[in-house]
Design an enzyme around this catalytic site. Structure first.
Site, mmCIF file in Angstrom:
data_model
loop_
_atom_site.group_PDB
_atom_site.id
_atom_site.type_symbol
_atom_site.label_atom_id
_atom_site.label_comp_id
_atom_site.label_asym_id
_atom_site.label_seq_id
_atom_site.Cartn_x
_atom_site.Cartn_y
_atom_site.Cartn_z
ATOM 1 N N GLU A 184 -13.753 0.972 -8.073
ATOM 2 C CA GLU A 184 -13.158 -0.122 -7.285
ATOM 3 C C GLU A 184 -13.763 -0.273 -5.894
ATOM 4 O OE1 GLU A 184 -8.919 0.172 -7.235
ATOM 5 O OE2 GLU A 184 -8.729 -0.111 -9.394
ATOM 6 N N GLU B 243 -8.280 1.730 -16.335
ATOM 7 C CA GLU B 243 -6.946 1.959 -15.766
ATOM 8 C C GLU B 243 -6.057 0.794 -16.162
ATOM 9 O OE1 GLU B 243 -6.652 2.535 -11.485
ATOM 10 O OE2 GLU B 243 -8.367 3.892 -11.490
HETATM 11 C C1 FCB Z 1 -6.055 1.653 -8.485
HETATM 12 C C2 FCB Z 1 -6.686 2.969 -8.115
HETATM 13 C C3 FCB Z 1 -5.900 4.169 -8.564
HETATM 14 C C4 FCB Z 1 -4.420 3.965 -8.423
HETATM 15 C C5 FCB Z 1 -3.988 2.652 -9.030
HETATM 16 C C6 FCB Z 1 -2.511 2.387 -8.935
HETATM 17 O O1 FCB Z 1 -6.466 0.678 -7.583
HETATM 18 O O2 FCB Z 1 -7.977 3.075 -8.664
HETATM 19 O O3 FCB Z 1 -6.367 5.279 -7.864
HETATM 20 O O4 FCB Z 1 -4.057 4.079 -7.100
HETATM 21 O O5 FCB Z 1 -4.671 1.603 -8.422
#
Ligand code: FCB
Length: 457
Positions: free
Chosen positions: A167, A363
């Site tokens: 990110e 994620e």
């Molecule tokens: C993302 C991050 C991760 C976590 C989630 C909720 O942006 O990569 O580390 O904090 O959000």
């Protein structure tokens, strides 16, 4: 494939990040990262929380791996702490840091869990912040490539799935934002938007140079991915005009056209550059070729999207604000947009014209207000609702032929949620921070059943 089934080789996983779970911040040769300094500064993190202990995973990794194995999780995405490996950011290698990750990976492999290692999940060495201001300097790309090479040469015999950077938007545009007090480390307010864009450009360069370094250093062929949280644009209705509007809007939505687009296509979006005008970053000759490395996969961190509709006036599309009553989870930005999984995948394949690139959801998950009931259980049906709908959207993408290969839930367990400290819980496992007890929530049992059935249950 039956209607509700995933492909037989679909990769089911869980994700974490070093600073959020490891703790042991001052042990075994590790020196501070920018997140140690940031969280130690009063007022930066809610309740003054820090990652000094976190989930104490550094000492409890065996128990955590066992828990994963018990849930049937087959793939684990974790991150490696740069200041554990190179405490000064460059130069001397800390063997104790290498040893820790070797042991962790050996334990994963012994439990038949495939390791996916992220090289950078925001914890850059404080030493490099002191030396040249971290991502403000182009020098960091060289140092990151050296770090990547150190790690790939020492761990590449047992890790074949690499993710370079997590990110870019978050640690650059939120870490150096000009208008707000930045909620991300290092929390430097730079003078102009151009300088902010320069930090993300340096991160793209670091990604490209790390790809080259890993390929050279790895003892065996390996897979390399970039992980990004671009924001999908979602058509208000799936008609040709609104879909075209969403595709056009994709390039100028947030930082999409200046982060994921150059990484996957080799060029910043012309529409974005026009909007930025004098705030566009300086791009040196040859930079785009370095940034645009061949990738084996792309990691999509999927939380929320934004709805778009077609309009008659220029530019032909319009972003739609979320109404105040729009469903949201326990974070101000976490709108319930399950369509974002399908559209995120489709935008990579179609809008960015990379249908060749295998995609992983690296994620997906949500914070909810978890409570332990009288029986000692956490019945998080709100989280199950969220995950189930996003997974259905993932399944739709697969059924339409898009190359989604796997899914990592965020997160294996509650952890240090950056500027929100321990106040927000994203885990499928509850962590009692006073005792470090792990309690799998209802969502963990639900997820284990999905994995076993290879279907959404
Ligand atoms: C993302 C991050 C991760 C976590 C989630 C909720 O942006 O990569 O580390 O904090 O959000």
């Amino acid at each position: 494939m039956q209607h509700d089934q995933f492909p037989a080789d679909f990769a089911w996983g869980a994700a974490t990040a070093a600073y959020q779970i490891e703790g042991a911040a001052t042990q075994a040769g590790r020196k501070p990262s920018v997140w140690d300094s940031f969280s130690a500064t009063p007022g930066r993190v809610l309740n003054g929380d820090t990652g000094a202990v976190a989930c104490d995973h550094y000492h409890r990794y065996k128990e955590d791996v066992k828990l994963m194995a018990a849930l049937g999780i087959k793939h684990y995405r974790f991150s490696i702490s740069w200041p554990r490996i190179l405490p000064d950011g460059r130069g001397a290698v800390n063997q104790a840091g290498i040893d820790f990750y070797q042991q962790l990976v050996d334990c994963l492999l012994a439990h038949d869990i495939t390791p996916h290692a992220t090289l950078f999940h925001w914890d850059s060495p404080q030493a490099l912040e002191d030396r040249y201001g971290s991502w403000r300097s182009r020098e960091i790309a060289n140092d990151f490539a050296e770090y990547a090479s150190v790690v790939a040469s020492r761990l590449g015999d047992r890790i074949q799935h690499w993710m370079t950077i997590n990110e870019i938007f978050c640690f650059t545009h939120i870490g150096y934002g000009v208008e707000q007090v930045p909620p991300h480390a290092p929390g430097t307010v730079v003078d102009s938007l151009k300088e902010v864009w320069q930090t993300s450009h340096h991160a793209l360069l670091a990604h490209g140079m790390a790809c080259q370094a890993i390929r050279t250093a790895s003892p065996v062929p390996c897979s390399i991915a970039l992980v990004d949280n671009f924001v999908p644009t979602l058509p208000i209705a799936e008609t040709p005009e609104h879909i075209a509007a969403a595709q056009q809007a994709f390039h100028v939505n947030g930082t999409n056209g200046g982060i994921v687009e150059p990484a996957l296509t080799g060029a910043y979006s012309p529409a974005l550059l026009e909007q930025l005008g004098p705030n566009a970053p300086d791009i040196a000759e040859g930079d785009l070729a370095i940034i645009h490395q061949p990738l084996d996969a792309f990691g999509f961190n999927n939380y929320s999207g934004v709805y778009v509709r077609a309009i008659d006036q220029a530019p032909g599309y319009e972003f739609i604000d979320f109404p105040t009553s729009y469903p949201k989870l326990h974070m101000p930005w976490l709108f319930f947009t399950p369509d974002s999984t399908y559209w995120g995948i489709r935008h990579v394949s179609e809008t960015l014209q990379r249908p060749d690139l295998p995609i992983y959801i690296t994620e997906n998950g949500c914070a909810v207000e978890d409570k332990i009931n009288a029986n000692g259980e956490v019945l998080d049906i709100d989280r199950i609702l969220f995950l189930r709908h996003y997974l259905r959207s993932a399944q739709r993408a697969i059924q339409e032929g898009y190359p989604l290969k796997g899914y990592f839930v965020w997160s294996l367990m509650d952890n240090f949620e950056w500027a929100w400290g321990y106040d927000r819980r994203f885990g499928i496992t509850y962590v009692d921070y006073a005792t470090q007890q792990r309690i799998p929530k209802a969502s963990a049992h639900w997820y284990a059943t999905c994995i076993r059935e290879n279907a959404i249950v």
